[in-house]
Design a protein around this motif. Sequence first.
Motif, PDB file in Angstrom:
ATOM      1  N   THR A  22       7.251  23.184 -11.268  1.00  0.00           N
ATOM      2  CA  THR A  22       8.655  23.467 -10.984  1.00  0.00           C
ATOM      3  C   THR A  22       8.876  24.960 -10.786  1.00  0.00           C
ATOM      4  N   ASP A  23       9.470  25.305  -9.647  1.00  0.00           N
ATOM      5  CA  ASP A  23       9.847  26.687  -9.334  1.00  0.00           C
ATOM      6  C   ASP A  23       8.694  27.673  -9.446  1.00  0.00           C
ATOM      7  N   ARG A  24       7.499  27.242  -9.075  1.00  0.00           N
ATOM      8  CA  ARG A  24       6.341  28.129  -9.140  1.00  0.00           C
ATOM      9  C   ARG A  24       5.689  28.231  -7.771  1.00  0.00           C
ATOM     10  N   PRO A  25       5.784  29.397  -7.153  1.00  0.00           N
ATOM     11  CA  PRO A  25       5.077  29.561  -5.878  1.00  0.00           C
ATOM     12  C   PRO A  25       3.575  29.666  -6.124  1.00  0.00           C
ATOM     13  N   VAL A  26       2.798  29.288  -5.139  1.00  0.00           N
ATOM     14  CA  VAL A  26       1.353  29.426  -5.215  1.00  0.00           C
ATOM     15  C   VAL A  26       1.058  30.920  -5.057  1.00  0.00           C
ATOM     16  N   LEU A  27       0.561  31.531  -6.122  1.00  0.00           N
ATOM     17  CA  LEU A  27       0.345  32.972  -6.126  1.00  0.00           C
ATOM     18  C   LEU A  27      -0.979  33.376  -5.492  1.00  0.00           C
ATOM     19  N   ASP A  28      -2.003  32.556  -5.627  1.00  0.00           N
ATOM     20  CA  ASP A  28      -3.322  32.897  -5.113  1.00  0.00           C
ATOM     21  C   ASP A  28      -3.900  31.703  -4.350  1.00  0.00           C
ATOM     22  N   PRO A  29      -3.346  31.424  -3.160  1.00  0.00           N
ATOM     23  CA  PRO A  29      -3.842  30.260  -2.420  1.00  0.00           C
ATOM     24  C   PRO A  29      -5.300  30.448  -2.022  1.00  0.00           C
ATOM     25  N   GLN A  30      -6.083  29.397  -2.227  1.00  0.00           N
ATOM     26  CA  GLN A  30      -7.511  29.414  -1.913  1.00  0.00           C
ATOM     27  C   GLN A  30      -7.789  28.478  -0.739  1.00  0.00           C
ATOM     28  N   PRO A  31      -8.810  28.773   0.052  1.00  0.00           N
ATOM     29  CA  PRO A  31      -9.162  27.856   1.146  1.00  0.00           C
ATOM     30  C   PRO A  31      -9.559  26.493   0.586  1.00  0.00           C
ATOM     31  N   LEU A  32      -9.105  25.445   1.251  1.00  0.00           N
ATOM     32  CA  LEU A  32      -9.465  24.084   0.861  1.00  0.00           C
ATOM     33  C   LEU A  32      -9.428  23.198   2.081  1.00  0.00           C
ATOM     34  N   ASP A  33     -10.213  22.145   2.037  1.00  0.00           N
ATOM     35  CA  ASP A  33     -10.243  21.178   3.133  1.00  0.00           C
ATOM     36  C   ASP A  33      -9.239  20.083   2.791  1.00  0.00           C
ATOM     37  N   PHE A  34      -8.054  20.189   3.364  1.00  0.00           N
ATOM     38  CA  PHE A  34      -6.971  19.263   3.045  1.00  0.00           C
ATOM     39  C   PHE A  34      -7.293  17.848   3.514  1.00  0.00           C
ATOM     40  N   ALA A  35      -7.964  17.705   4.653  1.00  0.00           N
ATOM     41  CA  ALA A  35      -8.333  16.363   5.144  1.00  0.00           C
ATOM     42  C   ALA A  35      -9.272  15.689   4.141  1.00  0.00           C
ATOM     43  N   ARG A  36     -10.221  16.424   3.633  1.00  0.00           N
ATOM     44  CA  ARG A  36     -11.151  15.874   2.638  1.00  0.00           C
ATOM     45  C   ARG A  36     -10.393  15.495   1.366  1.00  0.00           C
ATOM     46  N   LEU A  37      -9.482  16.352   0.928  1.00  0.00           N
ATOM     47  CA  LEU A  37      -8.676  16.079  -0.262  1.00  0.00           C
ATOM     48  C   LEU A  37      -7.870  14.783  -0.083  1.00  0.00           C
ATOM     49  N   VAL A  38      -7.273  14.600   1.093  1.00  0.00           N
ATOM     50  CA  VAL A  38      -6.466  13.402   1.367  1.00  0.00           C
ATOM     51  C   VAL A  38      -7.351  12.156   1.388  1.00  0.00           C
ATOM     52  N   ARG A  39      -8.503  12.228   2.035  1.00  0.00           N
ATOM     53  CA  ARG A  39      -9.409  11.075   2.070  1.00  0.00           C
ATOM     54  C   ARG A  39      -9.893  10.710   0.666  1.00  0.00           C
ATOM     55  N   ARG A  40     -10.203  11.731  -0.131  1.00  0.00           N
ATOM     56  CA  ARG A  40     -10.648  11.496  -1.509  1.00  0.00           C
ATOM     57  C   ARG A  40      -9.523  10.852  -2.336  1.00  0.00           C
ATOM     58  N   ALA A  41      -8.282  11.306  -2.131  1.00  0.00           N
ATOM     59  CA  ALA A  41      -7.137  10.725  -2.841  1.00  0.00           C
ATOM     60  C   ALA A  41      -6.932   9.266  -2.427  1.00  0.00           C
ATOM     61  N   ALA A  42      -7.130   8.955  -1.149  1.00  0.00           N
ATOM     62  CA  ALA A  42      -7.003   7.565  -0.676  1.00  0.00           C
ATOM     63  C   ALA A  42      -8.072   6.691  -1.325  1.00  0.00           C
ATOM     64  N   GLU A  43      -9.297   7.212  -1.400  1.00  0.00           N
ATOM     65  CA  GLU A  43     -10.387   6.459  -2.029  1.00  0.00           C
ATOM     66  C   GLU A  43     -10.105   6.238  -3.522  1.00  0.00           C
ATOM     67  N   LEU A  44      -9.628   7.260  -4.189  1.00  0.00           N
ATOM     68  CA  LEU A  44      -9.294   7.151  -5.609  1.00  0.00           C
ATOM     69  C   LEU A  44      -8.185   6.123  -5.831  1.00  0.00           C
ATOM     70  N   THR A  45      -7.204   6.106  -4.940  1.00  0.00           N
ATOM     71  CA  THR A  45      -6.100   5.148  -5.035  1.00  0.00           C
ATOM     72  C   THR A  45      -6.611   3.724  -4.851  1.00  0.00           C
ATOM     73  N   ARG A  46      -7.484   3.520  -3.862  1.00  0.00           N
ATOM     74  CA  ARG A  46      -8.059   2.182  -3.668  1.00  0.00           C
ATOM     75  C   ARG A  46      -8.819   1.723  -4.907  1.00  0.00           C
ATOM     76  N   THR A  47      -9.587   2.625  -5.490  1.00  0.00           N
ATOM     77  CA  THR A  47     -10.361   2.301  -6.696  1.00  0.00           C
ATOM     78  C   THR A  47      -9.436   2.005  -7.870  1.00  0.00           C
ATOM     79  N   ARG A  48      -8.458   2.857  -8.073  1.00  0.00           N
ATOM     80  CA  ARG A  48      -7.538   2.719  -9.207  1.00  0.00           C
ATOM     81  C   ARG A  48      -6.778   1.406  -9.188  1.00  0.00           C
ATOM     82  N   PHE A  49      -6.352   0.996  -8.003  1.00  0.00           N
ATOM     83  CA  PHE A  49      -5.581  -0.250  -7.869  1.00  0.00           C
ATOM     84  C   PHE A  49      -6.448  -1.437  -7.456  1.00  0.00           C
ATOM     85  N   GLN A  50      -7.764  -1.232  -7.364  1.00  0.00           N
ATOM     86  CA  GLN A  50      -8.717  -2.269  -6.974  1.00  0.00           C
ATOM     87  C   GLN A  50      -8.340  -2.898  -5.633  1.00  0.00           C
TER      88      GLN A  50
END
Length: 179
Positions: free
Chosen positions: A13-41
């Motif tokens: 809440t009300d916290r800007p990202v002070l030190d943004p780091q490079p990240l692969d957002f597409a990979r993060l999204v795919r990993r989150a989708a896989e985790l969601t499939r696993t979590r909900f079977q």
Amino acid sequence: TTINNVLHAAMYTDRPVLDPQPLDFARLVRRAAELTRTRFQLGEEAVRYEGPESLVLRGDSGGLETAVLNLLDNAVKYSRERVQVEVQLDTPAEGSARLRVRDHGLGMSRAHLAFVFNRFYRIGSEVRRSSTGTGLGLYIVRSVARGHRGSVSAESPGPDRGSTFTLTLPGLPGGTHAA
């Protein structure tokens, strides 16, 4: 889960990202989708990803992962018997990202759209009884988006017609795009 949601709500809440780091957002999204499939079977077809193989931007990976997982969690929770979630990632401008999470579930009325990102907001008593939650997930998503100088919005054609949530992240300094 409740404790984690409360802690995440306070943390972002009300916290800007002070030190943004490079990240692969597409990979993060795919990993989150896989985790969601696993979590909900769920099977692979229940949560489908469409987008680039790689999309590098700068941000807080923990916060963004929390936001994406909350969007996917809601899409699954508010689906009907057959879960069908479409996850689309694209780049409206160099170094930026737009993530759409669409479900074919409960949907919501226009009146609810104005409030879904408020802290502790839950839709209707019927949904409350059939789905667990704290009413903090979308509030956390909005807080993370704002911390990245981005935004999140919700659309629904109405009750029982599904919902689409769009997370837009601007190009933060130093972000690059790789297809």
